[in-house]
Motif scaffolding. Sequence first.
Motif, short mmCIF file in Angstrom:
data_model
loop_
_atom_site.label_atom_id
_atom_site.label_comp_id
_atom_site.label_asym_id
_atom_site.label_seq_id
_atom_site.Cartn_x
_atom_site.Cartn_y
_atom_site.Cartn_z
N THR A 209 33.81 14.50 114.29
CA THR A 209 35.10 15.10 114.60
C THR A 209 35.91 15.21 113.34
O THR A 209 35.75 14.42 112.40
CB THR A 209 35.86 14.28 115.65
OG1 THR A 209 37.04 14.98 116.04
CG2 THR A 209 36.28 12.93 115.09
N LYS A 210 36.79 16.22 113.31
CA LYS A 210 37.66 16.45 112.15
C LYS A 210 39.10 16.65 112.60
O LYS A 210 39.90 17.27 111.90
CB LYS A 210 37.17 17.67 111.37
CG LYS A 210 35.71 17.59 110.92
CD LYS A 210 35.27 18.88 110.23
CE LYS A 210 33.82 18.82 109.81
NZ LYS A 210 32.88 18.89 110.96
N ALA A 215 40.70 12.09 118.08
CA ALA A 215 39.36 12.30 117.53
C ALA A 215 38.32 12.62 118.59
O ALA A 215 37.36 13.35 118.35
CB ALA A 215 38.94 11.06 116.74
N ASN A 248 38.71 10.35 112.24
CA ASN A 248 37.53 11.19 112.05
C ASN A 248 36.28 10.34 111.86
O ASN A 248 36.22 9.47 110.99
CB ASN A 248 37.71 12.09 110.83
CG ASN A 248 38.78 13.14 111.03
OD1 ASN A 248 39.22 13.38 112.15
ND2 ASN A 248 39.20 13.78 109.95
N TYR A 492 43.29 11.59 105.44
CA TYR A 492 42.80 11.19 106.76
C TYR A 492 42.59 9.68 106.85
O TYR A 492 42.83 9.07 107.89
CB TYR A 492 41.50 11.92 107.08
CG TYR A 492 41.68 13.37 107.44
CD1 TYR A 492 42.35 13.75 108.60
CD2 TYR A 492 41.17 14.38 106.62
CE1 TYR A 492 42.51 15.08 108.94
CE2 TYR A 492 41.32 15.72 106.95
CZ TYR A 492 41.99 16.07 108.10
OH TYR A 492 42.15 17.39 108.43
#
Length: 727
Positions: A209-210, A215, A248, A492
């Motif tokens: 996932t980004k 997420a 992520n 992130y």
Amino acid sequence: MNLRTVLSFGLLFSSVAIYAQHINIPVETRSNALVLQADAKKNLNTIYFGKKLANASEYDQVAAQYKQTSEYTGVLSSPYTPAGSKSLLEPAIAVTHADGNNSLDLRYESHKVEKISDDVSLLSIVLKDPVYDFQVTLYYKSYFKDDVVEQWSVIRHREKGNVVLQKFASGSIYLKADGFWLNQYHGDWAKEMQPEESKITHGIKTLDTKLGTRANLFQPSVFMVSLNKPATEDEGTVLYGALEYSGNFRTDLELDYQNNLKVISGINNFASPYSLKPNEEFTTPAFLYTLSNTGKGDASRNLHNWARNYKILDGKGNRLTLLNNWEATYFDFNEGKLFELLKDTKKLGVDLFLLDDGWFANKYPRNGDVAGLGDWEENKTKLPNGVASLVKEAGNNGVKFGIWIEPEMVNPKSNLYEKHPDWVIKQPKREEHYFRNQLVLDLANPKVQDFVFGVVDDLFTKNPELAYIKWDCNAVIYNAYSSYLGNQNHFYIEYMRGLYKVLERIRAKYPSVPMMLCSGGGGRVDYAALKYFTEFWPSDNTDPIERIFIQWEYSYFYPAITSSNHVTDWGKQPIKFRTDVAMMGKLGFDIVVSHLKENDLKYCQEAIKNYNTLKPVIWHGDQYRLANPREGSVASMLYVNPEKSSAVMFSYLVNNRYDEGSKLPVRLKGLDSGKKYSIKEINLYPDTKSAIDASKIYTGDFLMKVGFNPVVNSGRTSVVLQIEEIK
């Protein structure tokens, strides 16, 4: 010469064998063994992972039984393969050294075992590069009784400049079998936990996932791998995996040229090359796994026990039943309306009233989801006497009071956005993109961390009797950029560090207040988040038919005590069906109590009383999936207490075609074959009689070998059975 050193570490780590040519390092649990080996060249590899052997010396004989193609590298089965030296396949770690070199070689240096308790041990293995002053310490935390292992890494160096971490997995596992099958999940809002199973073919399958915040919205981080054949509930070898991380993630599953499978899991390195300073430590999140040789059910019960004992906040404690106002009022309420709902809370018989979205903001009142988010003062029109008056009135009605917040987010139409645009995650030169009309606050910024902590702290400072928090998180991150950070590659990672810092501060000051992890459904549930939250919201989709399927899939990985299930007006099923489905977890209501018919209210009140009697079994008992809704017309779930003296069985009709129902008996599980049991139907709708003869006695042997028919059909679409030992 053959030198063996035996170190006693209770039951978990039985021995470390040191030979002239190699060192064996076993990680043993009740049923399984992961055996690592450092060879003569100090390469660390996996020589065995599977059912524990009785004779530890025979692990050295395993490799000779596999007649596979050549192993060209010597590191194919490495538990932490580096990039740029000998590895030919996907690495767990890749770096750029201070001098610009991209190669890394990690050799065994030392290891030690710390015995934390009779059940828990911690193995650490130090790996070092022979050329660069760079090292990785691998950690394996093992839980003997539950067959669970957590693996993570700590990366550090003492080079003369920064080292850039290009990939930095938590760890990996190496599996040998005659074929592998992956059970993964996908979804979207109101469509969470949709399973897909497929045979793993050569190449790399990546689950990732980004999204930055929610997420798990499209791709949950949990998965299963079956070995040799697809596992069933009670048969087959299956590995459950999950990353304990709320941001992520990335899991690579690579079937190599030898037909072996390597699973590598960790933080997603997407847009996140990390500049590691000399002597700085980079600690990865834990990669969690459990291996069962007796099917999916055993794996999930092991994981449930582990979670309740070691991971979930207050995992062995109590939970509050509640009435939520959301579907009763949405944003349209005032103090008078809420006072009436507080009376309904007591009338219904639940523990707590939860005030949802819409109670805050004045300059831009929160009368919809387009404004006010971020301005956490009470709305003076709706609540002229503040939240305090509601907390007091709840106490006057003999119930507790809880409140909804979404402190990580902001509406562009808000005081907060106008005063602190630099606190908002957005690209300075690009058009803003909104998810549910909102943006995300920059938790990489310590000032934002203080603000988010203050949202919670101010509520409790002003209202010490506040008893519950529903923490929402509805937006993903678009246009990722932090005006606070100098290095945007760290964004992130620093966002998640900031979130965890806030949650740690909250739990340090308010260690026991129940908090629901909402996130628009299962968008952010994992075992790192559940260290801070007592429960999670599986889906905004509360149609009970859909919830049977969603809750079923979540049950493989998370125990019932963590699953918040509410009775709502979604779906067209009767109140009994909706309530019976919601009882398979932590029960709540989101209905207009005053609109209930007389018998519907009576039913709910009686069902809550039954639930209060049975909730210790549901929350803390062993869970058995008996009849899969995807495989037939009936779904059945059973919960059994540890003493095997009490159980509760839920059964539902999930196919409304003509003459569908429980035509065959459902075989129970987890009972004592030598004990005798009575079976009584509960949660009966007023003025109806049960089709179950409660006077009959059955042995556990009969119930598990022959089974019991709950008599589910179009006239009895949900049946709840209380099973008690007869002494």
